[in-house]
Design an enzyme around this catalytic site. Structure first.
Site, mmCIF file in Angstrom:
data_model
loop_
_atom_site.group_PDB
_atom_site.id
_atom_site.type_symbol
_atom_site.label_atom_id
_atom_site.label_comp_id
_atom_site.label_asym_id
_atom_site.label_seq_id
_atom_site.Cartn_x
_atom_site.Cartn_y
_atom_site.Cartn_z
ATOM 1 N N THR A 4 -3.898 5.655 4.094
ATOM 2 C CA THR A 4 -2.578 6.114 3.695
ATOM 3 C C THR A 4 -2.662 7.026 2.482
ATOM 4 O O THR A 4 -1.883 7.965 2.336
ATOM 5 C CB THR A 4 -1.672 4.902 3.393
ATOM 6 O OG1 THR A 4 -1.703 4.023 4.513
ATOM 7 C CG2 THR A 4 -0.240 5.323 3.154
ATOM 8 N N LYS A 56 0.829 -1.216 0.000
ATOM 9 C CA LYS A 56 0.000 0.000 0.000
ATOM 10 C C LYS A 56 0.858 1.258 0.000
ATOM 11 O O LYS A 56 0.427 2.297 -0.490
ATOM 12 C CB LYS A 56 -0.965 0.009 1.181
ATOM 13 C CG LYS A 56 -0.305 -0.032 2.545
ATOM 14 C CD LYS A 56 -0.463 1.223 3.355
ATOM 15 C CE LYS A 56 0.650 1.289 4.379
ATOM 16 N NZ LYS A 56 0.448 2.129 5.510
#
Lengths: 336, 336
Positions: free
Chosen positions: B246, B189
């Protein structure tokens, strides 16, 4: 270059009209509201809904349904979800057999539990109804920012036909047969966006919102599969993609309304303040009814309904969601 | 009430130390840096990394590994991913057989393609290594905002043991056996977050970012399953949940670094500006190597590598991603 029309002059309808025009189509926009049509025709901009987006001179505006619908290669139905069925009924006299209509509103009818394309088909059974959905705020599409969407249709031929009207270098269109999954994802995400807004309004942070989005798509997927959608769809652009943009974007009216509710506004006060149709409020009840009908657990949807319609305190709902029993995240067991 | 230690005094390590203390554990925090330890001990706050978060008097700070590790009910390993293996090697002399260590760093080693728990186990084969991950920015956990995470472990017993140290009314812990899937999701990610930041830096909007996140989790899932993770994990909190936070949070250093690169900074300039370890830069090469090894297509990861290491213009990469052939979104075929 073809003759196309957009039924409904909200921000999404007008943004799609601009997109279709930039793809060299001849676009007619219809609205039920003569004042709105006069404003758009004269001002060539929609300051309240799509400020700064120029509406070219060749774009036509009308309140005449016959004029809007006769001999069109493509018809986009873009009125808010509560008006889709009644608008389709009005359109019916002017629709030829096999006419391709693209439904872009997101919602589930509270009474019938129909998706929008199902409602349109019930009113105009001879039409070929496709749907378009994905992470696509009108404000950004109007300004030509990069956007990806999905078109769903009963046949690949129709899906490709619709795709080729919209696709260009900044607007990427994928296709899929799973109309139902797309429409369920597109409607249910508005309920989760209300929850995300409420979380923001309560002063929770990005961690809590990401958890709501993640658990939200799990709920949506569980229900969507039970109703008949394909699992893959909920992990795609019209599922998680649209959910993400709706929950995080400053443009989202569902999130805005939720935020106000989290800050202490009543549902009606929040809707008055946002001034546009908050589709999640309509879809919340329908989602709950579907969950009951198909015996699917949807804890977030349930709490949203309690906050909207039973005056439950948002902070209590959040607490109840956080305090559910310790449990496994997934149905993946240990071998040992 | 138990004796626990946190190895590494970055923002995440310190936030977890505060959480464990609020759960009535006696916490020792270790750092390799004597200046850092002195600062934390004297000031009882970490202004640069976790401003406004009070560090209670009972919390102990040390640079002495033996003191930090002896007779601890739980050890949390929270140094940045590039230092995990070397730190584990230093820890080894003080670790008992079966000692439970929770790995919270996210990354894949460029040379070995090991996840962090695999690297720790190679250095300390007698340890019982669990992992914790999820959408959990340290800044919010430090302030007590609602957060959900997942703990993965080889046995359910260990997972439950670790969970019970961390869980409280604002920090919800799920458990899973899929350590590998969690760690792959958590590392990969960061590469997608760089891409999302680059998109923001280029001035693209929420539509483009939602598309990147959606297509990003598809890439991560494809690779993750090939390597041995469980599909469900990538749709969960440590997969899509962590990816969302994120890519959208103002706290994310990976996103920040990407944003600067999108605005024209070089990779090194961006890392200097962000001043913390940008794990996505380390993981980008590893992700590419894994994709090659397992013959998995990862177009976003590939473009990020080209921008980081081959001086490709970010705007060119975006264009190339948008202009891939017209195609189906999913592998769902039409019946007709």
């Amino acid at each position: 270059m073809a003759d196309v029309s957009v039924i409904g002059a909200g921000s999404w309808g007008v943004a799609l009209a601009v997109l279709l025009h930039s793809n060299h189509h001849h676009v007619t926009v219809w609205s039920i509201d003569p004042d709105e049509i006069e404003l758009l025709d004269k001002k060539r901009e929609y300051p309240a809904k799509l400020p700064g987006v120029f509406l070219p001179d060749e774009m036509q505006f009308t309140t005449d349904m016959k004029e809007a619908l006769t001999d069109k290669a493509l018809i986009v139905l873009a009125v808010p979800s509560p008006y889709v069925r009644s608008t389709a009924a009005k359109m019916k006299p002017y629709i030829n057999d096999g006419q391709i209509i693209v439904s872009v509103a997101k919602g589930i009818e509270e009474e019938t539990l129909c998706t929008m394309s199902q409602a349109i088909l019930q009113e105009i059974p001879s039409a070929d109804v496709a749907v378009m959905s994905g992470p696509s705020h009108a404000e950004e599409v109007g300004r030509g920012l990069p956007t990806t969407v999905v078109v769903g249709a009963d046949t690949k031929k129709t899906a490709e036909y619709v795709r080729d009207f919209f696709m260009n270098t900044v607007f990427r269109v994928y296709i899929t047969p799973d109309k139902l999954g797309m429409e369920l994802g597109g409607s249910l995400k508005n309920v989760i966006a209300l929850a995300a807004g409420i979380s923001d309004g309560l002063g929770c942070g990005d961690n809590a919102k990401a958890a709501l989005i993640t658990r939200g798509i799990v709920e949506i997927t569980r229900l969507g599969i039970a109703v008949g959608g394909r699992m893959e769809t909920f992990g795609g652009l019209s599922g998680i993609g649209d959910l993400i943009v709706t929950c995080s974007s400053r443009h989202s009216r569902n999130r805005k309304a939720g935020m106000l509710i989290g800050k202490g506004y009543s549902m009606q006060e929040a809707m008055d303040e946002v001034q546009m149709v908050v589709e999640g409020v309509y879809s919340a009840k329908a989602a709950k009814a579907l969950a009951d009908k198909y015996h699917v657990q949807m804890p977030i949807v349930e709490e949203v309904n309690k906050v909207l319609f039973e005056n439950k305190e948002p902070s209590e709902s959040l607490k109840d969601l956080m305090h559910r029993d310790k449990q496994m995240e997934l149905a993946v067991p240990w071998d040992n």
